[in-house]
Design a protein around this motif. Sequence first.
Motif, PDB file in Angstrom:
ATOM      1  N   VAL A  55      10.108  -0.509   1.524  1.00 42.70           N
ATOM      2  CA  VAL A  55       9.685   0.127   0.281  1.00 42.70           C
ATOM      3  C   VAL A  55       8.560   1.099   0.625  1.00 42.70           C
ATOM      4  O   VAL A  55       7.870   0.885   1.625  1.00 42.70           O
ATOM      5  CB  VAL A  55       9.192  -0.916  -0.764  1.00 42.70           C
ATOM      6  CG1 VAL A  55      10.330  -1.731  -1.313  1.00 42.70           C
ATOM      7  CG2 VAL A  55       8.082  -1.802  -0.216  1.00 42.70           C
ATOM      8  N   PRO A  56       8.368   2.151  -0.170  1.00 40.27           N
ATOM      9  CA  PRO A  56       9.084   2.486  -1.394  1.00 40.27           C
ATOM     10  C   PRO A  56      10.317   3.341  -1.147  1.00 40.27           C
ATOM     11  O   PRO A  56      10.439   3.971  -0.097  1.00 40.27           O
ATOM     12  CB  PRO A  56       8.046   3.322  -2.157  1.00 40.27           C
ATOM     13  CG  PRO A  56       7.304   4.057  -1.070  1.00 40.27           C
ATOM     14  CD  PRO A  56       7.242   3.083   0.082  1.00 40.27           C
ATOM     15  N   ARG A  94       0.438   4.283  -3.054  1.00 42.02           N
ATOM     16  CA  ARG A  94       0.068   5.703  -3.004  1.00 42.02           C
ATOM     17  C   ARG A  94       1.033   6.555  -3.827  1.00 42.02           C
ATOM     18  O   ARG A  94       0.628   7.584  -4.382  1.00 42.02           O
ATOM     19  CB  ARG A  94      -0.086   6.205  -1.568  1.00 42.02           C
ATOM     20  CG  ARG A  94       1.143   6.325  -0.711  1.00 42.02           C
ATOM     21  CD  ARG A  94       0.815   7.022   0.615  1.00 42.02           C
ATOM     22  NE  ARG A  94      -0.229   6.315   1.330  1.00 42.02           N
ATOM     23  CZ  ARG A  94      -0.009   5.271   2.153  1.00 42.02           C
ATOM     24  NH1 ARG A  94       1.207   4.859   2.398  1.00 42.02           N
ATOM     25  NH2 ARG A  94      -1.013   4.669   2.740  1.00 42.02           N
ATOM     26  N   PRO A 148       0.819  -1.219   0.000  1.00 44.27           N
ATOM     27  CA  PRO A 148       0.000   0.000   0.000  1.00 44.27           C
ATOM     28  C   PRO A 148       0.855   1.271   0.000  1.00 44.27           C
ATOM     29  O   PRO A 148       0.478   2.286  -0.586  1.00 44.27           O
ATOM     30  CB  PRO A 148      -0.832  -0.097   1.273  1.00 44.27           C
ATOM     31  CG  PRO A 148      -0.286  -1.238   2.062  1.00 44.27           C
ATOM     32  CD  PRO A 148       0.571  -2.074   1.171  1.00 44.27           C
ATOM     33  N   GLU A 151       9.672   7.103   2.659  1.00 42.49           N
ATOM     34  CA  GLU A 151       8.447   7.535   3.350  1.00 42.49           C
ATOM     35  C   GLU A 151       7.438   8.036   2.300  1.00 42.49           C
ATOM     36  O   GLU A 151       7.543   9.155   1.779  1.00 42.49           O
ATOM     37  CB  GLU A 151       8.699   8.611   4.413  1.00 42.49           C
ATOM     38  CG  GLU A 151       9.343   8.086   5.681  1.00 42.49           C
ATOM     39  CD  GLU A 151       8.503   7.001   6.371  1.00 42.49           C
ATOM     40  OE1 GLU A 151       7.275   7.094   6.384  1.00 42.49           O
ATOM     41  OE2 GLU A 151       9.108   6.045   6.870  1.00 42.49           O
ATOM     42  N   SER A 152       6.451   7.166   2.034  1.00 44.82           N
ATOM     43  CA  SER A 152       5.559   7.381   0.897  1.00 44.82           C
ATOM     44  C   SER A 152       4.842   8.744   0.881  1.00 44.82           C
ATOM     45  O   SER A 152       4.778   9.393  -0.169  1.00 44.82           O
ATOM     46  CB  SER A 152       4.537   6.254   0.821  1.00 44.82           C
ATOM     47  OG  SER A 152       3.837   6.116   2.040  1.00 44.82           O
TER      48      SER A 152
HETATM   49  N1  LIG Z   1       6.029   4.732   6.658  1.00 44.48           N
HETATM   50  C1  LIG Z   1       6.579   4.013   5.541  1.00 44.48           C
HETATM   51  C2  LIG Z   1       6.202   2.561   5.687  1.00 44.48           C
HETATM   52  C3  LIG Z   1       6.894   1.679   4.654  1.00 44.48           C
HETATM   53  C4  LIG Z   1       6.557   0.220   4.890  1.00 44.48           C
HETATM   54  O1  LIG Z   1       6.143  -0.192   5.998  1.00 44.48           O
HETATM   55  N2  LIG Z   1       6.731  -0.591   3.840  1.00 44.48           N
HETATM   56  C5  LIG Z   1       6.487  -2.013   3.981  1.00 44.48           C
HETATM   57  C6  LIG Z   1       5.672  -2.532   2.782  1.00 44.48           C
HETATM   58  S1  LIG Z   1       4.023  -1.920   2.759  1.00 44.48           S
HETATM   59  C7  LIG Z   1       7.830  -2.754   3.950  1.00 44.48           C
HETATM   60  O2  LIG Z   1       8.717  -2.392   3.226  1.00 44.48           O
HETATM   61  N3  LIG Z   1       7.915  -3.820   4.755  1.00 44.48           N
HETATM   62  C8  LIG Z   1       9.067  -4.687   4.757  1.00 44.48           C
HETATM   63  C9  LIG Z   1       9.849  -4.615   6.027  1.00 44.48           C
HETATM   64  O3  LIG Z   1       9.462  -3.886   6.966  1.00 44.48           O
HETATM   65  O4  LIG Z   1      10.852  -5.312   6.091  1.00 44.48           O
HETATM   66  C10 LIG Z   1       6.064   4.619   4.216  1.00 44.48           C
HETATM   67  O5  LIG Z   1       5.000   5.246   4.245  1.00 44.48           O
HETATM   68  O6  LIG Z   1       6.738   4.521   3.193  1.00 44.48           O
END
Ligand SMILES: N[C@@H](CCC(=O)N[C@@H](CS)C(=O)NCC(=O)O)C(=O)O
Length: 200
Positions: free
Chosen positions: A53-54, A15, A11, A65-66
């Motif tokens: 990611v991203p 965005r 998600p 930080e999306s």
């Molecule tokens: N606050 C960050 C959150 C990013 C995030 O949690 N990404 C997840 C995928 S939705 C991720 O990369 N998870 C893998 C991990 O934490 O190792 C944003 O908005 O970009």
Amino acid sequence: MIKLYDFKSSPNCQRVKVVLAEKNLPHEIFPIDLRKQEQKTAEYLKMNPYGKVPVLTDDATVLYESCIINEYLEEKYPNPPLLPKDPGKKAKARILIDYGMAHFDNPYQKLRMELTKDPKEQSQPIIDGAKKELSKLLQRFEEELGDQQYLVGDFSLADADLIPRFTRLEGFGVLPDPSLPRLTKYMERMKARPSIKAIL
Ligand SMILES: N[C@@H](CCC(=O)N[C@@H](CS)C(=O)NCC(=O)O)C(=O)O
């Protein structure tokens, strides 16, 4: 050239992809397989120390930080504008983004975690409680929509940032909700946009 380090179903990546599409910005996608922990390699961590990611790079600019990436895209590529010009309305859009991200997080994650368990191990009271809490929080968007097409009038970063959350709430059975008729119509309108269709 803009590069997006992406995991298709994330998600947080979705965005950013909505904003890239709305602004018609040419970009290259670099798939990062979270299941293979590709987000934790030393090379990747140089771009994003959080290992998530991203990541978006725009020549020498490297960002993570999306929602902040989307703010950058809005500032650097202002056409079409995705925030109101009026400072008060712009701040309002950001308040709604913060509300949808921060205030929803607890019941959203609670429900997500419960639903990913084996059905035999799921707790119905936890599911029902989280759904009830989310429905209550969504009332705010129902009110904000009023007779507007989008959350702050014209399509904005508020819509782009929050749509991945709303589509997941549909997947969890929280939406559509008969007590949220404007939000139901809003979702139909949103899902008809090519930028949103592309992430579904
Ligand atoms: N606050 C960050 C959150 C990013 C995030 O949690 N990404 C997840 C995928 S939705 C991720 O990369 N998870 C893998 C991990 O934490 O190792 C944003 O908005 O970009």
